[in-house]
Design a protein around this motif. Structure first.
Motif, PDB file in Angstrom:
ATOM      1  N   GLY A  68      64.206  71.902  31.800  1.00  0.00           N
ATOM      2  CA  GLY A  68      64.178  72.170  33.231  1.00  0.00           C
ATOM      3  C   GLY A  68      63.653  70.987  34.021  1.00  0.00           C
ATOM      4  O   GLY A  68      64.174  70.662  35.099  1.00  0.00           O
ATOM      5  N   ALA A  69      62.615  70.328  33.491  1.00  0.00           N
ATOM      6  CA  ALA A  69      62.058  69.157  34.173  1.00  0.00           C
ATOM      7  C   ALA A  69      63.086  68.036  34.244  1.00  0.00           C
ATOM      8  O   ALA A  69      63.215  67.354  35.273  1.00  0.00           O
ATOM      9  N   LEU A  72      56.820  63.458  32.943  1.00  0.00           N
ATOM     10  CA  LEU A  72      55.955  62.977  31.866  1.00  0.00           C
ATOM     11  C   LEU A  72      55.081  64.087  31.307  1.00  0.00           C
ATOM     12  O   LEU A  72      54.884  64.193  30.094  1.00  0.00           O
ATOM     13  N   GLN A  73      54.545  64.927  32.186  1.00  0.00           N
ATOM     14  CA  GLN A  73      53.685  66.015  31.725  1.00  0.00           C
ATOM     15  C   GLN A  73      54.440  66.964  30.795  1.00  0.00           C
ATOM     16  O   GLN A  73      53.894  67.448  29.809  1.00  0.00           O
ATOM     17  N   ASN A  74      55.686  67.207  31.109  1.00  0.00           N
ATOM     18  CA  ASN A  74      56.481  68.080  30.247  1.00  0.00           C
ATOM     19  C   ASN A  74      56.851  67.385  28.934  1.00  0.00           C
ATOM     20  O   ASN A  74      56.917  68.037  27.890  1.00  0.00           O
ATOM     21  N   ARG A  96      54.760  78.047  34.135  1.00  0.00           N
ATOM     22  CA  ARG A  96      55.696  78.740  35.013  1.00  0.00           C
ATOM     23  C   ARG A  96      55.374  78.514  36.484  1.00  0.00           C
ATOM     24  O   ARG A  96      56.285  78.373  37.312  1.00  0.00           O
ATOM     25  N   LEU A  97      54.110  78.489  36.822  1.00  0.00           N
ATOM     26  CA  LEU A  97      53.748  78.239  38.215  1.00  0.00           C
ATOM     27  C   LEU A  97      54.073  76.799  38.612  1.00  0.00           C
ATOM     28  O   LEU A  97      54.538  76.549  39.728  1.00  0.00           O
ATOM     29  N   HIS A  98      53.834  75.852  37.704  1.00  0.00           N
ATOM     30  CA  HIS A  98      54.223  74.470  37.989  1.00  0.00           C
ATOM     31  C   HIS A  98      55.739  74.357  38.162  1.00  0.00           C
ATOM     32  O   HIS A  98      56.220  73.615  39.021  1.00  0.00           O
ATOM     33  N   PHE A  99      56.471  75.070  37.341  1.00  0.00           N
ATOM     34  CA  PHE A  99      57.934  75.043  37.403  1.00  0.00           C
ATOM     35  C   PHE A  99      58.406  75.554  38.765  1.00  0.00           C
ATOM     36  O   PHE A  99      59.295  74.957  39.396  1.00  0.00           O
ATOM     37  N   CYS A 100      57.824  76.638  39.243  1.00  0.00           N
ATOM     38  CA  CYS A 100      58.190  77.192  40.552  1.00  0.00           C
ATOM     39  C   CYS A 100      57.805  76.232  41.671  1.00  0.00           C
ATOM     40  O   CYS A 100      58.550  76.080  42.655  1.00  0.00           O
TER      41      CYS A 100
END
Length: 259
Positions: free
Chosen positions: A22-23, A67-69, A150-154
């Motif tokens: 996703g990232a 990078l975090q992902n 999930r919150l970071h993704f949103c």
């Protein structure tokens, strides 16, 4: 974006794969959108300095998120944690740079012609603060990996509007151009919900909070835009600038052909 828990669900590997994929997809949307803008001559390196500063800050965040992902997916927890402290401070740069550019565009009377100027002012600003709020929640819940991701993704999905706005045929979508970008942005967390359902047989509640925040922000944007409060904000922001003579709720005229 600072740490990972030691107790991951049985589907943790597939989970990490989804968020990394996703990232990468979100990075592609943003890079493709801005590259297309440049290739078509609609962007210029002659833009004011604050525009370049905003671009560096914005793309810097995209790089941090990717990078975090990567670090999370490859088990490099120490690097993930160290970069997380930088990310936490970067959110403030995002708010400052984003608001400065939005205000400058509205004050110049240069909002894109497929957006109402007041709507542009409100949705850009509210979207930024929604992103910051979701990111703050993700950082607060950094030890709850499932919530954190999930919150970071949103939050990241909230930033995809500028990318989709450069990829979608926005003039043809008027007067629903902003709504179209919102639907495109929502496709990412909705895909996460579907992925959860397929992997675990249930949708994690973090998705409902994240998607709920996006929908509540959309309702707030509409409520503010078409209210006396929105009009007062626009008048205060544009007072004494070229934007003051621009009708806040009328679509600007499209640019004409070159002379």
């Amino acid at each position: 974006m600072t740490s990972m828990t030691n107790s991951l669900p049985a589907s943790g590997g597939r989970d990490r794969g989804f968020f990394l994929g996703g990232a990468i997809a979100m990075t592609f949307v943003l890079m493709a959108g801005f590259s297309l803008q440049l290739a078509m001559g609609r962007s210029s390196f002659a833009a004011p300095l604050y525009v370049h500063a905003h671009a560096v800050v914005f793309m810097g965040w995209v790089g941090i998120y990717l990078l975090q992902n990567i670090f999370a997916a490859t088990g490099r927890t120490a690097l993930h944690r160290q970069l997380g402290w930088i990310a936490a401070g970067w959110v403030f740069l995002m708010l400052i740079a984003g608001c400065v550019v939005t205000l400058a565009i509205v004050q110049r009377g240069a909002a894109p012609f497929f957006f109402r100027p007041l709507h542009f002012l409100v949705f850009d600003t509210v979207s930024l603060f929604t992103f910051a709020g979701l990111t703050a929640a993700a950082i607060t819940l950094r030890r709850e990996t499932d919530w954190h991701r999930r919150l970071h993704f949103c939050a990241m999905a909230m930033l995809l509007g500028p990318g989709f706005g450069r990829l979608l045929p926005m003039p043809l979508l008027t007067p629903w151009a902003w709504e179209a970008t919102l639907v495109a942005c929502l496709a990412f967390p909705l895909a996460g919900m579907v992925a959860d359902l397929r992997r675990n047989g249930r949708v994690h509640p973090a998705w409902f909070w994240g998607v709920g925040a996006l929908l509540v922000s959309a309702m707030a944007i509409e409520a503010i835009t078409y209210s006396p409060v929105g009009d007062a904000i626009y008048r205060a922001v544009t007072a004494g600038t070229p934007g003051a003579v621009v009708a806040p709720l009328e679509f600007p005229k499209p640019p004409g052909p070159p002379a």
